[in-house]
Design a protein around this motif. Structure first.
Motif, mmCIF file in Angstrom:
data_model
loop_
_atom_site.group_PDB
_atom_site.id
_atom_site.type_symbol
_atom_site.label_atom_id
_atom_site.label_comp_id
_atom_site.label_asym_id
_atom_site.label_seq_id
_atom_site.Cartn_x
_atom_site.Cartn_y
_atom_site.Cartn_z
ATOM 1 N N VAL A 66 0.845 -1.201 0.000
ATOM 2 C CA VAL A 66 0.000 0.000 0.000
ATOM 3 C C VAL A 66 0.877 1.247 0.000
ATOM 4 O O VAL A 66 0.612 2.207 -0.722
ATOM 5 N N ASP A 67 1.968 1.200 0.777
ATOM 6 C CA ASP A 67 2.860 2.362 0.815
ATOM 7 C C ASP A 67 3.512 2.615 -0.549
ATOM 8 O O ASP A 67 3.673 3.745 -0.971
ATOM 9 N N ARG A 68 3.891 1.527 -1.245
ATOM 10 C CA ARG A 68 4.491 1.700 -2.565
ATOM 11 C C ARG A 68 3.511 2.317 -3.556
ATOM 12 O O ARG A 68 3.883 3.023 -4.477
ATOM 13 N N LEU A 69 2.255 1.977 -3.364
ATOM 14 C CA LEU A 69 1.203 2.423 -4.278
ATOM 15 C C LEU A 69 0.858 3.893 -4.077
ATOM 16 O O LEU A 69 0.481 4.598 -5.026
ATOM 17 N N LEU A 70 0.990 4.338 -2.829
ATOM 18 C CA LEU A 70 0.502 5.677 -2.473
ATOM 19 C C LEU A 70 1.202 6.802 -3.224
ATOM 20 O O LEU A 70 2.417 6.855 -3.315
ATOM 21 N N LEU A 71 0.402 7.735 -3.752
ATOM 22 C CA LEU A 71 0.929 8.986 -4.285
ATOM 23 C C LEU A 71 0.480 10.124 -3.379
ATOM 24 O O LEU A 71 -0.641 10.104 -2.862
ATOM 25 N N THR A 72 1.364 11.097 -3.184
ATOM 26 C CA THR A 72 1.005 12.315 -2.450
ATOM 27 C C THR A 72 1.474 13.476 -3.314
ATOM 28 O O THR A 72 2.188 13.288 -4.293
ATOM 29 N N GLU A 73 1.065 14.666 -2.923
ATOM 30 C CA GLU A 73 1.508 15.851 -3.661
ATOM 31 C C GLU A 73 3.033 15.898 -3.711
ATOM 32 O O GLU A 73 3.634 16.153 -4.757
ATOM 33 N N GLU A 74 3.645 15.586 -2.569
ATOM 34 C CA GLU A 74 5.105 15.598 -2.490
ATOM 35 C C GLU A 74 5.730 14.544 -3.417
ATOM 36 O O GLU A 74 6.707 14.804 -4.109
ATOM 37 N N ARG A 75 5.151 13.361 -3.431
ATOM 38 C CA ARG A 75 5.699 12.302 -4.273
ATOM 39 C C ARG A 75 5.557 12.652 -5.754
ATOM 40 O O ARG A 75 6.420 12.318 -6.568
ATOM 41 N N ILE A 76 4.472 13.325 -6.109
ATOM 42 C CA ILE A 76 4.311 13.733 -7.514
ATOM 43 C C ILE A 76 5.374 14.764 -7.888
ATOM 44 O O ILE A 76 5.953 14.700 -8.982
ATOM 45 N N ILE A 77 5.659 15.657 -6.958
ATOM 46 C CA ILE A 77 6.742 16.620 -7.231
ATOM 47 C C ILE A 77 8.070 15.884 -7.417
ATOM 48 O O ILE A 77 8.826 16.175 -8.349
ATOM 49 N N ASP A 78 8.320 14.883 -6.564
ATOM 50 C CA ASP A 78 9.563 14.103 -6.718
ATOM 51 C C ASP A 78 9.624 13.423 -8.086
ATOM 52 O O ASP A 78 10.669 13.381 -8.729
ATOM 53 N N ILE A 79 8.499 12.854 -8.496
ATOM 54 C CA ILE A 79 8.443 12.172 -9.794
ATOM 55 C C ILE A 79 8.730 13.172 -10.918
ATOM 56 O O ILE A 79 9.524 12.909 -11.830
ATOM 57 N N ALA A 80 8.112 14.347 -10.816
ATOM 58 C CA ALA A 80 8.302 15.377 -11.849
ATOM 59 C C ALA A 80 9.755 15.860 -11.883
ATOM 60 O O ALA A 80 10.339 16.046 -12.957
ATOM 61 N N LYS A 81 10.357 16.011 -10.694
ATOM 62 C CA LYS A 81 11.759 16.453 -10.639
ATOM 63 C C LYS A 81 12.686 15.402 -11.253
ATOM 64 O O LYS A 81 13.697 15.727 -11.888
ATOM 65 N N ALA A 82 12.339 14.131 -11.058
ATOM 66 C CA ALA A 82 13.158 13.063 -11.646
ATOM 67 C C ALA A 82 13.124 13.146 -13.175
ATOM 68 O O ALA A 82 14.135 12.901 -13.845
ATOM 69 N N VAL A 83 11.963 13.506 -13.731
ATOM 70 C CA VAL A 83 11.858 13.660 -15.188
ATOM 71 C C VAL A 83 12.748 14.812 -15.651
ATOM 72 O O VAL A 83 13.466 14.708 -16.650
ATOM 73 N N GLU A 84 12.734 15.905 -14.898
ATOM 74 C CA GLU A 84 13.593 17.049 -15.253
ATOM 75 C C GLU A 84 15.069 16.660 -15.174
ATOM 76 O O GLU A 84 15.881 17.093 -15.997
#
Lengths: 416, 416
Positions: A66-84
């Motif tokens: 469940v923890d691996r599945l969870l997205l939060t606003e912070e995690r989305i920012i991390d994902i977006a930063k990884a793309v950059e």
């Protein structure tokens, strides 16, 4: 109309020609747009993720899943930063890696090109969707993404942000394809599409990887497990040894570059193991020790071959005393999973011998196995890790998502 | 006791550790001894070959197969000289290909290591036995050789010369193992031994390669066929074009780097095709031409997609007129086997565009496709050619028989 994975793979193959010929600049602009979209669509993505979270709880998924599945606003920012970050990495495509002029005047060089279509098969982490898509795209490949069914809503929402970016740059959407049906038969059909797909990268548990490897007609990057060894030599600096041991075993025990076995030269046992025992007691590390080591630990089990073969992925370790450097090497050669092995020694000759004799993907001297990771080794990012020697061995970055062609320049040359 | 391929492969895997750690000097001395033995044992080898030749004639093998099978004193000298040449090539093992110091002071490099155990499956040429054994050995690998049944006596005699050399240097004989039983079931079992064998290289007809690819649990170097294209652009030098066309089609039509399709830009058709027709008539090249080209040839067939897909391996060619550079590229992308494509042009921009757009293993400008060969491209020798992009793409030399590991040098480094 029912979904056809064959059709999706064929369209991905066509899209691959387009992606292969995009300029670095365009690819980077697409990636920056993906990052912006992900952040702009946070509300929608979190709503989709909530659907997956609800189902996960109803289906009684484990807390860690469940923890691996969870997205939060912070995690989305991390994902977006990884793309950059991926946008900022050097583009491997077009790189000339070798060049020579032959005696007959032919100019022969090797140049990096994309692989074509890469299929990723993974489990519950939705961030893999964006991460894998960005890495494959930056290396000029089309990608077919098949995530776990428990993350389907999240993945579809993330793919939507990606597709809007592709659309904006007139790139066929199949350049980054997400399989919308988590049916296992569809995944099995995907494994047979060797005319369309050039490489398969499974990411997940050993069972998933074995299933993919055993049923695939497509080359597979294999990474079953990481049974990483630390050998503390008689000439090892025991302070470095202790720090590296603690770091390797306890910093993040659930990952493949964590230590699983400690080998200690008999001459330093008396000095080293009492300190190890004290620290492990404090850190609550469960110990499986050989006959010569067990006396130093309270509550240790006697280690068996099963322990030496185990990837604990937990605060648990196998410890063995060896009579010599050679015995340490034999033990490693027998039980190694080909991932990462470390020697602690101040003896330069022995260090060099270890480097020569151990052919695991990563061989280290006086450094923590936790550095065995694409990002930490300077690859910029990691798409996966290979413990089989074909194509790529060890942590794989952008370069491993490409191959090399020969380019030959003549001036009317014919062969005699 | 019956022969066990599983046992042979396990022993090869053990021997691989020994071969991997031999010095370049020792490997070269072993190779020179193999060469000397082959020449010293010529009488025995020719006698064994006569047994195969007798059986081949009794079984009515085709003349070309019988010729491939035949050994003569001269051919044995050629085989021995090839071994000496392999001894003279640089050793890829141990080569440091990259090195960097990370911000935290870790020194990370990549170093070439052998693959482990390579299995070669081939047909009637006995020279492959010695050639493959020498290349695999020089690159630090153990090898399992499975030749055709029609060459078994010859192969056993050649292997005997090899084994005497290994024995002299105390190297386990399984470092170079010859499967003594040509039974097909044993070959099929070999294909399943992915715990012991790291790479499979089939050499032979398309049927053999498909059988191996479809049934193997081991990574396979694939090379189905070579449908090599020559595109004569509107800005091509037609003298260069003619020479390269004749060389590519007629110098040795039975090999995979021979030309199979000629594409001609419409603007040069009138000037070029009459000369081509005259030369092909003289050289007795059979022509399959498109509607726009057929009028230039006597006795040409109308070309179909089957022709554009064909690997003739004979004095036979498909010819198509294209309206533009783009049409030529589309045709090549559709029918390419990924082997070798050539453009004839004096236009530097178009040449560069062709190099960027065509991702076959070898892309050439103004040079004959016949150069698409490991020896001719400066690799020193060739173990095979790959038309699939994984691991190796194009002609494969010693380097393709190795992989790279990471070597990390720290000084007590732990991860934060």
């Amino acid at each position: 109309m029912t979904f056809s994975i064959q059709n999706m793979a064929s369209q991905a193959k066509q899209a691959a020609n387009v992606v292969a010929s995009l300029s670095t600049e365009t690819k980077n602009r697409v990636l920056m747009t993906i990052s912006a979209n992900l952040q702009a669509h946070t509300t929608k993505i979190l709503a989709a993720n909530q659907l997956d979270m609800k189902a996960a709880k109803e289906n009684g998924l484990s807390e860690s899943m469940v923890d691996r599945l969870l997205l939060t606003e912070e995690r989305i920012i991390d994902i977006a930063k990884a793309v950059e970050h991926i946008a900022s990495l050097p583009d491997p495509v077009g790189l000339v890696t070798k060049t020579s002029r032959l005696p007959n005047g032919l100019n022969v060089s090797k140049q990096r090109i994309p692989l074509g279509v890469i299929a990723m098969i993974y489990e519950s982490r939705p961030n893999v969707t964006v991460d894998a898509a960005s890495l494959c795209f930056k290396a000029g490949n089309a990608v077919v993404l098949r995530g776990g069914k428990e993350a389907l809503h999240s993945n579809l929402a993330l793919a939507d942000s990606i597709h809007q970016a592709l659309e904006q740059f007139d790139i066929p959407l199949h350049a980054i394809s997400l399989v919308p049906d988590p049916d296992r038969e569809i995944m099995n059909e995907l494994l047979t599409l060797n005319e369309e797909i050039d490489l398969l990268i499974p990411r997940g548990g050993e069972n998933l990887i074995r299933h993919v490897s055993q049923n695939s007609r497509i080359p597979v990057i294999q990474h079953y497990k990481g049974v990483c060894h630390l050998y503390v030599d008689q000439f090892g600096d025991l302070t470095k040894a202790l720090n590296i041991l603690i770091n390797g075993k306890t910093q993040r025990p659930g990952v493949c570059n964590a230590l699983e076995t400690l080998l200690v030269h008999k001459d330093v046992v008396k000095q080293f193991l009492p300190v190890v025992a004290a620290t492990f007691a404090e850190k609550k590390v469960r110990v499986h020790a050989c006959e010569q080591a067990i006396e130093y630990f309270d509550n240790a089990d006697l280690a068996t071959d099963l322990d030496y073969d185990a990837e604990y992925l937990a605060l648990e370790i196998a410890i063995k005393v060896v009579d010599s450097y050679d015995e340490a090497v034999s033990h490693i050669q027998r039980f190694s999973s080909g991932h990462t092995e470390v020697i602690i020694t101040q003896d330069i000759s022995l260090a060099n011998q270890f480097i020569r004799q151990i052919n695991s993907a990563v061989v280290m001297v006086n450094a923590s196995s936790r550095f065995s990771d694409g990002g930490e080794l300077g690859l910029g990012a990691e798409i996966g890790i290979s413990t089989s020697k074909l194509h790529a061995y060890g942590p794989m970055g952008l370069e491993s998502l490409t191959t090399e062609k020969f380019v030959v320049l003549g001036d009317g040359h014919t062969r005699v």
